[in-house]
Structures are given as C-alpha cells and as structure tokens.
Design a protein around this motif. Structure first.
Motif, PDB file in Angstrom:
ATOM      1  N   LEU A  14      -2.129   1.699  22.161  1.00  0.00           N
ATOM      2  CA  LEU A  14      -1.638   1.226  20.866  1.00  0.00           C
ATOM      3  C   LEU A  14      -0.123   1.133  20.856  1.00  0.00           C
ATOM      4  CD1 LEU A  14      -3.784   3.625  18.631  1.00  0.00           C
ATOM      5  CD2 LEU A  14      -4.375   1.293  19.325  1.00  0.00           C
ATOM      6  N   GLN A  16       3.096   1.912  18.999  1.00  0.00           N
ATOM      7  CA  GLN A  16       3.470   2.913  18.008  1.00  0.00           C
ATOM      8  C   GLN A  16       4.987   3.030  17.932  1.00  0.00           C
ATOM      9  OE1 GLN A  16       1.555   4.307  15.885  1.00  0.00           O
ATOM     10  NE2 GLN A  16      -0.475   3.938  16.779  1.00  0.00           N
ATOM     11  N   ARG A 132       0.395   0.867  14.890  1.00  0.00           N
ATOM     12  CA  ARG A 132      -1.000   0.588  14.610  1.00  0.00           C
ATOM     13  C   ARG A 132      -1.596   1.768  13.859  1.00  0.00           C
ATOM     14  NH1 ARG A 132      -4.740  -3.287  13.628  1.00  0.00           N
ATOM     15  NH2 ARG A 132      -6.834  -2.520  14.082  1.00  0.00           N
ATOM     16  N   THR A 134      -4.923   3.135  12.758  1.00  0.00           N
ATOM     17  CA  THR A 134      -6.324   2.876  13.104  1.00  0.00           C
ATOM     18  C   THR A 134      -7.255   3.027  11.908  1.00  0.00           C
ATOM     19  OG1 THR A 134      -6.662   5.188  13.771  1.00  0.00           O
ATOM     20  CG2 THR A 134      -5.938   3.635  15.475  1.00  0.00           C
ATOM     21  N   GLY A 139      -0.900  -3.105  11.384  1.00  0.00           N
ATOM     22  CA  GLY A 139      -0.092  -3.114  12.592  1.00  0.00           C
ATOM     23  C   GLY A 139      -0.751  -3.891  13.721  1.00  0.00           C
TER      24      GLY A 139
END
Length: 283
Positions: A14, A16, A132, A134, A139
């Motif tokens: 991801l 971040q 992102r 979740t 994002g």
C-alpha cells in the motif's frame, strides 16, 4: 520520468504517508503508515519531506524495477533485499540504476517493511494525504504487478547518513496501556495485564484481534452508545475477545473500551504477525 515499475507483490502493498488527521467529523479516519517510526526513518534517510509517500510492504514479496536513477531505503521489518542478485541490508541508502531490480524477501521478524524512494511517491492526494485507508476505501488502490509508480518532488533535504542498524524485534513484547473509559463495563479489567495474548489470524490494519481468556461483561450495563475511537483503543465486543484499533480503525465504536495502548507503543503492534504473543502492563 524516473519511477518504479512493479513486477511482483506478495502480501498487501500500500501507498502510505503520514495520514489525513482532522477529518473525523466527516467520518474519515487518520490512516497512514502503521509503523510510523519506521516510515519516518526511511524518509529521513533519503532527505525527503516528513510527509512523503512510501510503500508499506507486508511480508515481503515485492519486486520493482527502476525506470531511471532512484535512491531507495527499506526500513521496518528486516526483509532480505536483493539488487541484481546482490544482497543488500535494510536501513541503508541504495542506488538503483535504470533497469535494475530490487526484490524484498520474507522478513525473519516483523510484519511490515517500508520502501521509500528519494522524492517520495507521486500518487494522487485526497484530503491532503496519499495514504490508502483500507476500511474507508480512500486513497490509491493497493499496488499490483504492472503498476508504474512515479517519483515525486519531496526530496528537498540532504542525505546525511549512509546506513542505520536493521530493526530487531523482541519476542513477546510487553506494551504499555492505560485504563479505558469503560473499564468498569467488564468484571475483570485486570485480565488485560494478567495473561499472555495471541494475535488472531483475522487481524489487519483496522485492528488486531487478540486471542486469550475472554473478558466477562459486567451485569446490567445494557447497550453503549457509539463513542469516538482512536488508534490503540482496546474494545471488547460481546464475545469478550478484545480488538486493538489500528491505523484504519473506524472513527466511532459501540463496544466498551477497557484500555488504550500508549501511542508510542502502537508502532510495535503494527509489526506483530498472526500467531505471535504479547503482554500488556499498566503504564
């Protein structure tokens, strides 16, 4: 334009950064890197701005190719690094020439590694962040093989250090907690610090589900209205098994919070794998 071409991913990978604080009133959580200290270290090593975006790599498996000269650094879980067949250490500033590939293997300990590139990743920003989330689905989408990641303009500082020691994680960590605002909604709140807990398989960035002897609800408490929540809060659902909120936690929760992990210790939570054990102690 310089960037990274993704050839393979393993676990969740991801984009971040430092997250998007200040939007809880509209139902948007902070999100951001799960292990904030490792994330920040990777950016410092490369002279990036503090909020530069990186890749959060869960249990290795990532392989990227540089499409131009790129300076990179991997921190957090000490994944074995290989560049063109040559082993390299985590915590070191490394140069990738055009066409060279960097591969992250399975770390011996820890869960999440952070791959930073000088300049940061130039992903689309939403509410001031490239993270992102979740839970909310905000994002950039999770990184997949075939993605091309652009390098941004956030490498404004100097690279002053070549390398730092690789991260070492203690077995069965003892994390500090403070009593939660609803500790009296269970009959045995001290159970939190009296036993060894195991990280459940369903744990993720939203929360760590802990396995152990469950809590017993106090009689006559009824139903609790939803309250504001924060990272590190330990909620107890009706089954009695606690859940520790992670970076993608909901902004409110309706179960009693019996304890809160001290913020400085939540980075260690982010590096615990399912099946690993931990303990708590009152701060």
């Amino acid at each position: 334009m310089s960037g990274l071409l993704v050839h393979a991913v393993g676990g969740p990978c991801l984009v971040q950064d430092a997250g998007r604080p200040g939007h809880a009133a509209i139902g948007v959580g902070v999100s951001g890197a799960a292990d904030r200290s490792s994330y920040a270290l990777a950016n410092r090593m490369l002279g990036n701005a503090p909020g530069a975006a990186v890749l959060e790599v869960t249990l290795g498996g990532l392989e990227v190719e540089a499409t131009g000269v790129a300076w990179v650094c991997v921190t957090g879980a000490p994944a074995p690094l290989v560049i063109e067949g040559r082993a390299e250490p985590t915590g070191a500033v490394l140069a990738l020439r055009p066409g060279q590939r960097l591969r992250l293997g399975l770390p011996a300990t820890g869960l999440r590694s952070y791959l930073a590139v000088r300049g940061g990743l130039d992903a689309p920003s939403l509410l001031g962040s490239r993270s992102r989330d979740t839970l909310a689905g905000l994002g950039p989408a999770p990184v997949r093989a075939g993605d091309r990641l652009r390098i941004g303009p956030d490498g404004t500082g100097e690279m002053l250090v070549d390398a730092v020691p690789a991260k070492v994680y203690d077995e069965r960590p003892v994390l500090r907690v403070v009593p939660g605002p609803r500790a009296d909604w269970v009959a045995d709140a001290d159970r939190l610090v009296e036993q060894v807990w195991r990280v459940g398989a369903a744990s993720d960035r939203v929360g760590l589900r802990l396995e152990g002897h469950p809590f017993t609800a106090s009689p006559g408490r009824g139903e609790l209205p939803s309250e504001g929540a924060l990272r590190g809060a330990i909620q107890v659902p009706p089954g009695g098994g606690p859940v520790v909120f992670g970076p993608d936690h909901p902004v409110t929760g309706g179960y009693p919070v019996v304890g809160v992990v001290v913020d400085a210790d939540t980075d260690r939570l982010a590096q615990l794998r399912p099946g690993e054990e931990l303990r708590f102690r009152w701060a």
